[in-house]
Motif scaffolding. Structure first.
Motif: not given
Length: 154
Positions: A122-125, A131-134, A143-144, A149-154
């Motif tokens: 999960p940490f790597l995910a 990185r994708t958000a950046i 928006q994407t 970032l929301g997926y990263a937080s989950e």
């Protein structure tokens, strides 16, 4: 080598030492008799090469780093090392960002998301989503980026 990098940052002697370690692992691989030993040596060579690439990034030698990361990916694939493949794509995403190339940064970040290691760790995910958000944010897709970032937080 990690301690040296933490203490001094990227520099030529760290890159040289890392590449020497990779070459030594590859020389030993030629003598290995079993497939598991060969794979471990390829993994080790890939990890050393990734460290050399990170040192090149730290020194802002992006062309050199990309060459080393191409080699890292080949070695990691031969060794079945999905974590080092993830690391290589993560570093390629960083290079794309530093070069102000959101599309190449995004492609590398999305490739990192598809690596088996991100499905298991999960940490790597989370890091791959960041990185994708950046990359998305740098490309103007706010928006994407927020969704990533929301997926990263989950």
């Amino acid at each position: 080598m990690t301690a040296l990098d933490d203490h001094r940052g990227g520099h030529g002697s760290l890159e040289s030492a890392s590449l020497a370690g990779a070459e030594q692992a590859l020389r030993l691989q030629q003598n290995a008799v079993s497939q598991p030993v060969r794979k471990r040596l390829y993994r080790l060579a890939g990890q050393y090469t990734a460290t050399a690439a990170f040192s090149s990034i730290d020194s802002r030698q992006f062309d050199r780093a990309e060459q080393l990361l191409d080699r890292t990916l080949r070695l990691a694939q031969l060794g079945g090392d999905h974590v080092t493949m993830f690391r290589a794509f993560n570093l390629l995403a960083m290079i794309g960002y530093h070069r102000n190339s959101p599309s190449s940064s995004l492609a590398a970040a999305q490739a990192a998301q598809r690596i088996r290691a991100t499905r298991r760790d999960p940490f790597l995910a989370s890091l791959a989503h960041v990185r994708t958000a950046i990359a998305l944010s740098a490309g103007g897709d706010q928006q994407t980026a927020l969704r990533s970032l929301g997926y990263a937080s989950e």
